[in-house]
Scaffold this motif. Structure first.
Motif, short mmCIF file in Angstrom:
data_model
loop_
_atom_site.label_atom_id
_atom_site.label_comp_id
_atom_site.label_asym_id
_atom_site.label_seq_id
_atom_site.Cartn_x
_atom_site.Cartn_y
_atom_site.Cartn_z
N GLU A 36 11.73 -5.04 -2.64
CA GLU A 36 11.09 -6.49 -3.07
C GLU A 36 9.40 -6.53 -2.52
O GLU A 36 8.83 -7.06 -3.08
CB GLU A 36 11.93 -7.71 -2.30
N ILE A 37 9.37 -5.77 -1.35
CA ILE A 37 8.17 -6.03 -0.90
C ILE A 37 7.08 -4.92 -1.70
O ILE A 37 6.07 -5.24 -2.13
CB ILE A 37 8.07 -4.95 0.31
N GLN A 38 7.60 -3.80 -2.44
CA GLN A 38 7.01 -2.95 -3.34
C GLN A 38 6.40 -3.74 -4.47
O GLN A 38 5.30 -3.87 -5.13
CB GLN A 38 7.57 -1.47 -3.57
N SER B 282 7.02 2.29 4.74
CA SER B 282 6.26 1.88 6.02
C SER B 282 5.08 1.26 5.40
O SER B 282 4.56 1.57 4.17
CB SER B 282 5.86 3.44 6.70
N LEU B 283 4.39 0.61 6.06
CA LEU B 283 3.16 -0.22 5.86
C LEU B 283 2.32 -0.57 6.93
O LEU B 283 2.85 -0.42 8.28
CB LEU B 283 3.54 -1.26 5.03
N TYR B 284 0.99 -1.17 6.75
CA TYR B 284 0.19 -1.41 7.83
C TYR B 284 0.16 -3.11 7.67
O TYR B 284 0.17 -3.37 6.64
CB TYR B 284 -1.08 -0.78 7.63
N ILE B 285 0.25 -3.76 9.01
CA ILE B 285 -0.37 -5.22 9.17
C ILE B 285 -1.49 -5.17 9.75
O ILE B 285 -1.81 -4.48 10.70
CB ILE B 285 0.63 -5.86 9.60
N ASP B 286 -2.36 -6.23 9.66
CA ASP B 286 -3.56 -6.51 10.26
C ASP B 286 -3.33 -7.37 11.66
O ASP B 286 -3.67 -8.30 11.82
CB ASP B 286 -4.73 -7.20 9.60
N CYS B 287 -2.47 -6.88 12.40
CA CYS B 287 -2.19 -7.64 13.76
C CYS B 287 -1.61 -6.62 14.65
O CYS B 287 -0.92 -5.53 14.61
CB CYS B 287 -0.84 -8.49 13.39
N GLY B 288 -2.48 -6.63 15.90
CA GLY B 288 -2.17 -5.57 16.78
C GLY B 288 -2.17 -5.88 18.20
O GLY B 288 -1.88 -7.08 18.64
N CYS C 260 4.00 -0.09 10.63
CA CYS C 260 5.52 -0.84 10.64
C CYS C 260 6.62 -0.22 9.71
O CYS C 260 6.12 0.46 8.48
CB CYS C 260 5.40 -2.36 10.24
N LYS C 261 7.72 0.12 10.21
CA LYS C 261 8.92 0.62 9.14
C LYS C 261 9.27 -0.63 8.56
O LYS C 261 9.71 -1.73 9.32
CB LYS C 261 9.93 1.37 9.93
N VAL C 262 9.91 -0.55 7.19
CA VAL C 262 10.58 -1.41 6.64
C VAL C 262 11.91 -1.46 6.80
O VAL C 262 12.76 -0.40 6.61
CB VAL C 262 10.20 -1.42 5.11
N THR C 263 12.73 -2.59 7.42
CA THR C 263 14.03 -2.44 7.67
C THR C 263 14.81 -3.37 6.78
O THR C 263 16.03 -3.09 6.71
CB THR C 263 14.22 -3.21 9.00
N VAL D 99 -1.87 -4.64 4.95
CA VAL D 99 -3.18 -4.31 4.51
C VAL D 99 -2.89 -3.25 3.64
O VAL D 99 -3.66 -3.08 2.57
CB VAL D 99 -3.68 -3.64 5.86
N ALA D 100 -1.74 -2.41 3.66
CA ALA D 100 -1.50 -1.20 2.89
C ALA D 100 0.03 -0.85 2.92
O ALA D 100 0.26 -0.89 4.25
CB ALA D 100 -2.67 -0.20 2.94
#
Length: 290
Positions: free
Chosen positions: A258-260, A200-206, A250-253, A187-188
C-alpha cells in the motif's frame, strides 16, 4: 506586499514539506496594570519553548504586516472583533492553529527571612487558548499558574518574575507533547520487494525530535473530502537507524504494498506517532523530548 506573499509561501512550504503543524502565535492580551515589559518577556519564553521541541513550525504575528494592529488597540475589544478576517490572513501564512494568551498576573509576593531580610516569589497566571484557524473552534483552553513551589525566587520583584518565566519554556514543551502528534513525511523509499512492496524508507524526523531506534510510526494517506482533511492508515514503520537531526531510516512492518502504491500514485503520506495507539512508545519518545 511582496514580503507578505513570500511569508505566506514559506509558511505553506514549511507545512507541506515537513508534515509539522504550523502555529501562529497571536498578540498577547493582558490587564493594564501589568504593563508591556513582562508580557513581552513571557511571549519570548512561550515562543522559545514551542520552538525548542522541533515539533512545530512557529509564526510570530508580530512579524507579519498583514496581522499587525496598532499598539493601543491590541488589548481593545475592537482589535479582537474582526476574527474572521484575521483567520483568513493566517490561512494565507499556512497556519493550522492560532495560539492566544491572556495574562492576568505577573507579580511577586514579598516574603521575610528569619533575619528580617526580604525576598520575593514569582506569581504568574495566564490562560492559553489554541484555536483551529480553519473553522475557529477551540482545540485547547488551559490555565497556567506559577506560584509557591511552582515558581522561582529573587532578591527583587523583577528578578523573581524573570526567573519564574523560565518555567514557562518547560511548560510549553509539555503542552506540545500533550496536544500535538509527532508528524513526519516520507522522503524516499529505499528498497522495494516485488511481493512485499516497500521494505525500507526514509522519514524527515530524527534526533532533534527525540526519535530513537525501535520507535514505531503509523503511515497515513491524506485526502480532502468536502473541504475536510481526512487520513486513512495504510501501514506502519519502525525506526532502524537515526541518521541525523531530521532523518531516520525505517523498516516497513505493515502495508508495504500500500505504501509503494501510494508513492507511485503521488499521494500525500504523513507518518505519525500517536501515544494512544502505540502503547509503550510514548513514554520513551516524550522522555527524549524533555
Amino acid at each position: 506586499m511582496l514580503a507578505m506573499c513570500m511569508c505566506a509561501y514559506l509558511g505553506l512550504f514549511a507545512q507541506e514539506g515537513s508534515g509539522k503543524d504550523v502555529i501562529l502565535v497571536d498578540y498577547f492580551t493582558y490587564t493594564e496594570s501589568i504593563g508591556d515589559s513582562y508580557p513581552t518577556t513571557l511571549r519570548h519564553a512561550v515562543i522559545g519553548g514551542l520552538q525548542a521541541t522541533g515539533r512545530l513550525v512557529i509564526i510570530d504575528a508580530d512579524a507579519e504586516s498583514g496581522l499587525k494592529l496598532e499598539k493601543d488597540r491590541r488589548n481593545s475589544e475592537e482589535a479582537m472583533g474582526d476574527a474572521t478576517a484575521r483567520r483568513s490572513e493566517m490561512k494565507k501564512l499556512g497556519a493550522n492553529y492560532m495560539l492566544k494568551i491572556h495574562v492576568t498576573q505577573m507579580d511577586a509576593s514579598q516574603e521575610k527571612k528569619d533575619d528580617g531580610s526580604t525576598w520575593y516569589s514569582g506569581l504568574i497566571n495566564f490562560t492559553l487558548t489554541l484555536v483551529n484557524v480553519e473553522d475557529g473552534t477551540v482545540k485547547v483552553s488551559k490555565p497556567f499558574n506559577y506560584a509557591g513551589l511552582n515558581a522561582k525566587y529573587g532578591d527583587t520583584k523583577e528578578a523573581a518574575i524573570t526567573a519564574t518565566i523560565d518555567y514557562v519554556k518547560i511548560s510549553m514543551k509539555k503542552f506540545v507533547n500533550d496536544n500535538f502528534d509527532l508528524k513526519a513525511s516520507i522522503v524516499a523509499i529505499e528498497n522495494v520487494d516485488k511481493k512485499k512492496g516497500a521494505v525500507s524508507l526514509y522519514i524527515d524526523c530524527g534526533e532533534s525530535m527525540g526519535v530513537k531506534k525501535g520507535h514505531t510510526f503509523i503511515v497515513r494517506v491524506e485526502k480532502q473530502v468536502a473541504g475536510k482533511t481526512l487520513y486513512t492508515e495504510i501501514g506502519r514503520v519502525k525506526v532502524d537507524e537515526v541518521q541525523g537531526d531530521d532523518m531516520s531510516l525505517c523498516k516497513v512492518t505493515k502495508g508495504g504494498v500500500e505504501i509503494q502504491k501510494a508513492d507511485q500514485d503521488k499521494k500525500k503520506m504523513v507518518v505519525t506517532y500517536k501515544p494512544s495507539v502505540l502503547d509503550g512508545v510514548g513514554s520513551s519518545i516524550k522522555e527524549g523530548l524533555k
